[in-house]
Design a protein around this motif. Structure first.
Motif, PDB file in Angstrom:
ATOM      1  N   PHE A  87       3.575  -1.127   3.944  1.00 50.98           N
ATOM      2  CA  PHE A  87       2.967   0.181   3.721  1.00 50.98           C
ATOM      3  C   PHE A  87       4.102   1.187   3.625  1.00 50.98           C
ATOM      4  O   PHE A  87       4.949   1.283   4.521  1.00 50.98           O
ATOM      5  CB  PHE A  87       2.031   0.506   4.884  1.00 50.98           C
ATOM      6  CG  PHE A  87       1.458   1.901   4.867  1.00 50.98           C
ATOM      7  CD1 PHE A  87       1.158   2.546   3.676  1.00 50.98           C
ATOM      8  CD2 PHE A  87       1.201   2.563   6.062  1.00 50.98           C
ATOM      9  CE1 PHE A  87       0.613   3.829   3.661  1.00 50.98           C
ATOM     10  CE2 PHE A  87       0.654   3.844   6.074  1.00 50.98           C
ATOM     11  CZ  PHE A  87       0.363   4.468   4.874  1.00 50.98           C
TER      12      PHE A  87
ATOM     13  N   VAL B 111       0.870  -1.175   0.000  1.00 50.33           N
ATOM     14  CA  VAL B 111       0.000   0.000   0.000  1.00 50.33           C
ATOM     15  C   VAL B 111       0.905   1.223   0.000  1.00 50.33           C
ATOM     16  O   VAL B 111       1.886   1.275   0.758  1.00 50.33           O
ATOM     17  CB  VAL B 111      -0.942   0.044   1.215  1.00 50.33           C
ATOM     18  CG1 VAL B 111      -1.732   1.357   1.225  1.00 50.33           C
ATOM     19  CG2 VAL B 111      -1.908  -1.133   1.193  1.00 50.33           C
TER      20      VAL B 111
ATOM     21  N   CYS C  55      -4.893   4.576   9.287  1.00 52.55           N
ATOM     22  CA  CYS C  55      -3.857   3.545   9.374  1.00 52.55           C
ATOM     23  C   CYS C  55      -4.466   2.157   9.529  1.00 52.55           C
ATOM     24  O   CYS C  55      -3.972   1.182   8.959  1.00 52.55           O
ATOM     25  CB  CYS C  55      -2.910   3.840  10.531  1.00 52.55           C
ATOM     26  SG  CYS C  55      -1.863   5.301  10.283  1.00 52.55           S
TER      27      CYS C  55
ATOM     28  N   ILE D 194      -5.720   0.938   6.188  1.00 47.93           N
ATOM     29  CA  ILE D 194      -4.589   0.500   5.362  1.00 47.93           C
ATOM     30  C   ILE D 194      -4.081  -0.854   5.836  1.00 47.93           C
ATOM     31  O   ILE D 194      -3.779  -1.744   5.031  1.00 47.93           O
ATOM     32  CB  ILE D 194      -3.477   1.564   5.397  1.00 47.93           C
ATOM     33  CG1 ILE D 194      -3.949   2.822   4.642  1.00 47.93           C
ATOM     34  CG2 ILE D 194      -2.175   1.031   4.809  1.00 47.93           C
ATOM     35  CD1 ILE D 194      -3.094   4.040   4.875  1.00 47.93           C
TER      36      ILE D 194
ATOM     37  N   LEU E 217      -3.846  -4.793   3.706  1.00 47.61           N
ATOM     38  CA  LEU E 217      -2.591  -5.481   3.434  1.00 47.61           C
ATOM     39  C   LEU E 217      -2.695  -6.976   3.725  1.00 47.61           C
ATOM     40  O   LEU E 217      -3.319  -7.396   4.702  1.00 47.61           O
ATOM     41  CB  LEU E 217      -1.458  -4.898   4.282  1.00 47.61           C
ATOM     42  CG  LEU E 217      -0.765  -3.645   3.754  1.00 47.61           C
ATOM     43  CD1 LEU E 217       0.136  -3.060   4.824  1.00 47.61           C
ATOM     44  CD2 LEU E 217       0.041  -3.945   2.489  1.00 47.61           C
TER      45      LEU E 217
END
Length: 250
Positions: free
Chosen positions: A138, A106, A125, A128, A132
């Motif tokens: 990330f 990401v 966060c 995200i 994943l």
């Protein structure tokens, strides 16, 4: 967040093409990412699709761009229609990114500073993190917490001006102005420290947080000379981090 970008979606393409974005931000991001061949990548806050197209051209597999701005997505989709690379563009809040499946990587470029509070940053966060795959990474670029704010013209040579209202503390209001030859845009965001980012990342479940300094591409040095970049490198406007979603325990 979406409305301010809707109003200057077309002009924003010129801003992301600034030499400092091309020769520093994009170059530094690709250096940290490494080989993306065959990897699935989600670019959150994809804007007009500059990063998504760059990643696809570097050999990435499935590439998805996520943004809240319909104006930005319209520009990205139009470019994909003109020159198809097989990129998907989706309008969705970053907090809901996990609904798009699991990705190897990401990326986020100047997206997290739009968080207006620790809770907002943590939600971004966490979204995200959910997007994943276990073991995924990330990688993000954002304004440095040590950027020069006392001299508004410090980054003018590079087409950028930045100011922070009040004290340099997490979530302080921040304005960034990008100046092109024939246009200028000002973006409202928020200032965050490394500690603020790390706290939100850890709350989301990330580990292995590493901070990386920006670098100038050899092409940028060749085009402008080393002295042109000396002030920027002495006090960079940008900073990067990478972190990981740890693999599930056996």
């Amino acid at each position: 967040m979406s409305s301010q970008y809707d109003s200057f979606a077309t002009t924003y393409r010129k801003a992301v093409a600034l030499d400092v974005r091309r020769y520093v931000d994009h170059f530094s991001l690709t250096r940290v990412l490494g080989d993306v061949t065959g990897k699935s990548v989600l670019d959150v806050g994809c804007g007009t699709g500059i990063i998504t197209r760059m990643l696809k051209q570097r050999g990435a597999g499935r590439v998805v761009g996520l943004d809240l701005s319909e104006g930005m997505l319209a520009v990205a989709r139009a470019e994909e229609e003109r020159s198809p690379l097989g990129i998907e563009y989706v309008r969705r809040d970053i907090a809901d990114a996990g609904a798009l499946g699991r990705f190897d990587l990401v990326t986020a470029s100047y997206v997290l500073p739009h968080a207006s509070s620790p809770e907002h940053l943590s939600a971004m966060c966490r979204g995200i993190y959910e997007a994943l795959a276990p073991g995924g990474r990330f990688v993000a670029v954002q304004p440095s917490d040590a950027l020069e704010v006392n001299d508004p013209d410090f980054y003018r040579t590079y087409g950028v001006r930045a100011s922070v209202e009040g004290r340099l503390e997490d979530a302080a209001p921040m304005k960034v102005t990008a100046t092109m030859v024939d246009a200028e845009i000002t973006i409202s965001a928020h200032y965050w420290t490394r500690g603020g980012y790390e706290a939100a990342l850890r709350r989301a479940g990330f580990g292995g947080i590493r901070w990386r300094s920006p670098e100038v591409a050899p092409e940028g040095i060749e085009a402008f000379g080393e002295s042109f970049w000396s002030n920027y490198l002495a006090r960079p406007y940008a900073m990067l981090f990478e972190c990981t979603k740890e693999p599930a325990a056996p």
